[in-house]
Design an enzyme around this catalytic site. Structure first.
Site, short mmCIF file in Angstrom:
data_model
loop_
_atom_site.label_atom_id
_atom_site.label_comp_id
_atom_site.label_asym_id
_atom_site.label_seq_id
_atom_site.Cartn_x
_atom_site.Cartn_y
_atom_site.Cartn_z
N ASP A 198 -4.84 2.03 1.88
CA ASP A 198 -4.22 0.83 2.42
C ASP A 198 -5.21 0.05 3.30
OD1 ASP A 198 -1.54 -0.51 2.82
OD2 ASP A 198 -2.01 -0.10 4.92
N GLU A 250 -15.75 17.60 -4.01
CA GLU A 250 -15.67 19.06 -3.87
C GLU A 250 -14.50 19.63 -4.65
OE1 GLU A 250 -15.25 20.09 0.23
OE2 GLU A 250 -16.89 18.73 0.83
C1 GLC Z 1 -0.90 -3.11 2.89
C2 GLC Z 1 0.42 -2.73 2.28
C3 GLC Z 1 1.49 -3.52 2.94
C4 GLC Z 1 1.50 -3.22 4.41
C5 GLC Z 1 0.13 -3.45 5.03
C6 GLC Z 1 0.02 -2.81 6.38
O1 GLC Z 1 -1.24 -4.41 2.61
O2 GLC Z 1 0.37 -2.87 0.89
O3 GLC Z 1 2.75 -3.27 2.37
O4 GLC Z 1 2.44 -4.01 5.06
O5 GLC Z 1 -0.89 -2.87 4.25
O6 GLC Z 1 -0.02 -1.42 6.26
#
Ligand code: GLC
Length: 553
Positions: A198, A250
């Site tokens: 993310d 790994e």
């Molecule tokens: C990413 C996710 C989104 C979230 C953001 C903060 O863009 O896809 O849904 O709100 O990160 O974590």
């Protein structure tokens, strides 16, 4: 093909209106039947759910709303038996404010090692009453929150590029790095096939946190003439990913690291997938491209070139839990500036046109070499919920933007499985954490299964052919226009609104123009995004249709 499961909206086993892990496990056969190779699960970790689980309070515990660790193991076990690989979401840019580290940071006070795990700073102004810089939250408003110190006085500020309940971690602190390496190992040991990372472009901030007054967007990239914001795509992120690469190496079997990085241009994004870094990176250029042959051709060509240069596969995606579903996006004029979320009083899309173009765009996408990602429900042709009452919205974007941007709830509505069941079979009863539009009865899986030409059957057939012809591992050649069928590898008469390409023995023709066109004589249709008509042996391809065919001769 990798299928994104958004757990809270996929299938609800216990009837509380929120999808859960046993719900997913119970529906894995559907994914096999559809032709999925791997699934990516959005977060299911312990979380106060301020941003639908992207605010993690404990990375090694399952949120009770989704189930237990035993449920994860059962899911992984069944997926492995069915030949499905499972990728999980990793949220390293920020934690929840309810994470034990952040609680300790609040208690420990300025200058403490606990505070150094996050980005705490003194405020500006005589009494520190102004935020340390002018950065804004992606969800709207300032990116800084002032805390009350344990003696009751107004104190330092902490950075949150997203919601106030998502404090950014300090990735310059070795303890943060060690913790995430340990979290990676924890999940790899449990048998996951990899991670979707993310906000992979956000972990490192420029030294000194310099001001950046421009409005910024996570989802729209940056205009070319603007300098890169001091919190996106900083050089230091690459060293982190080289370390993670060594860890996954790994482990036995293919384990993948996939970046969610909203980075432009394609060459810059390709730096995330250099041989010793991540394996794939979401290519949002295709998702952002308008319904235009020239635009799509350019994006496809540039994406393939950029990743070829670093020896990585490119990726394709049209929808996910953060953007308007593509069946809705394509229901607006090509190139129209679309809002972040649509409400009942906004201009409404042309749903029929949107779905027609969405299906054509999907068939084009699934014909391309590289990794294709499909978001749950798009195989049903689901549109966005564009008339949701504002008082049920949950995305923090709506509140934080001062009700300017409705946000992402419209693409997160629970999936309809059975047209005649309460909650359309999402759960055992009527509950659904977001309301499902009445029209969804017709989109339900059971209304489409076995129905020739339904969106579901088109996806299913496409995925079978994609596998049979190994299109994902193939290579693309554009077919240039010339008249009278195929002559020396060239076809003609189609003009600039047509895309024609081959991937191995599959010939792909997408008609983005306003007039029907003819398939080259002798071609055998394998699949089309709509039912086709044929007269005197000539197959006509109507506007907004993509065809896969085999060329003879
Ligand atoms: C990413 C996710 C989104 C979230 C953001 C903060 O863009 O896809 O849904 O709100 O990160 O974590």
């Amino acid at each position: 093909m990798i299928y994104q499961v958004y757990p809270r909206s996929f299938a609800d086993s216990d009837g509380d209106g929120v999808g859960d892990l046993p719900g997913i496990t119970g529906r894995l056969e559907h994914l096999v039947d559809l032709g999925v190779d791997a699934l990516w699960l959005s977060p299911f970790y312990l979380s106060p759910q301020a941003d639908a689980g992207y605010d993690v309070a404990d990375y090694r515990t399952i949120d009770p709303v989704f189930g237990t660790m035993a449920d994860v193991d059962a899911l992984l076990h069944k997926a492995s038996r069915l030949g499905l690989r499972v990728i999980v979401d990793l949220v390293p840019n920020h934690t929840s404010d309810e994470h034990a580290w952040f609680r300790a940071a609040l208690q420990s006070g300025p200058g403490s090692p606990e505070r150094d795990l996050y980005l705490f700073r003194d405020g500006l102004g005589e009494h520190g009453e102004q935020p340390p810089n002018d950065w804004k939250s992606v969800f709207g408003g300032t990116a800084w929150q002032r805390v009350t110190e344990s003696d009751g006085t107004a104190g330092q500020w902490y950075l949150h590029l997203f919601d106030v309940k998502q404090p950014d971690l300090n990735w310059q602190n070795p303890k943060v790095r060690a913790e995430f390496e340990s979290i990676l190992r924890f999940w790899l040991d449990r048998g996951v096939a990899g991670f979707r990372i993310d906000v992979a472009h956000g972990l490192i901030k420029a030294p000194g946190l310099p001001s950046y007054s421009a409005e910024h967007h996570l989802l729209h990239g940056n205009e070319e003439d603007r300098p890169r914001p001091p919190y996106w795509d900083q050089e230091g992120v690459h060293e982190i990913y080289r370390g993670w690469h060594r860890i996954v190496e790994e482990y036995e079997g293919d384990r993948v690291l996939v970046a969610e990085a909203w980075v432009e241009p394609a060459q810059r994004l390709a730096r995330y997938v250099r041989p010793d870094e991540l394996h794939q990176s979401f290519n949002f250029d295709y998702l952002l491209a308008p319904w235009s042959a020239a635009a799509l051709r350019e994006v496809v060509t540039e994406s393939l070139q950029a990743t070829d240069e670093v020896g990585a596969p490119t990726t394709w995606v049209l929808s996910n839990h953060d953007v308007l579903r593509h069946a809705t996006r394509f229901g607006f004029a090509p190139g129209a500036v679309l809002p972040n979320g649509i409400g009942a009083d906004d201009p409404q899309p042309d749903a029929e046109l949107g779905l027609r173009r969405a299906r054509a765009a999907t068939l084009l996408m699934l014909a391309l070499p590289g990794a294709a990602y499909v978001y749950q429900g798009e195989e049903l042709g689901l549109p966005e919920h564009t008339t949701m009452p504002d008082d049920v919205r949950q995305d923090p974007t709506w509140r934080r933007s001062g009700h300017q941007h409705r946000g992402r709830d419209g693409c997160r509505v629970p999936i309809p499985w059975q047209g005649d069941a309460p909650s359309y079979g999402f759960g055992p009863g009527p509950r659904s954490w977001l309301p499902q539009p009445a029209s969804w009865r017709h989109y339900a899986l059971d209304a489409q299964q076995g129905v020739p030409g339904s969106t579901y059957e088109v996806y299913r057939a496409a995925l079978r052919l994609r596998r049979a012809h190994a299109l994902g591992a193939g290579s693309l050649a554009w077919v240039e226009g010339r008249v009278d069928g195929l002559v020396d590898g060239q076809v003609d008469g189609w003009g600039p609104d047509v895309l024609a390409l081959t991937n191995g023995e599959v010939f792909v023709l997408a008609n983005l123009g306003g007039e029907p066109i003819e398939l080259p004589e002798g071609s055998v249709v394998l699949l089309a995004s709509q039912l086709l008509t044929q007269a005197d042996g000539v197959v006509s391809v109507p506007p907004d249709v993509t065809v896969w065919a085999r060329l003879s001769g």
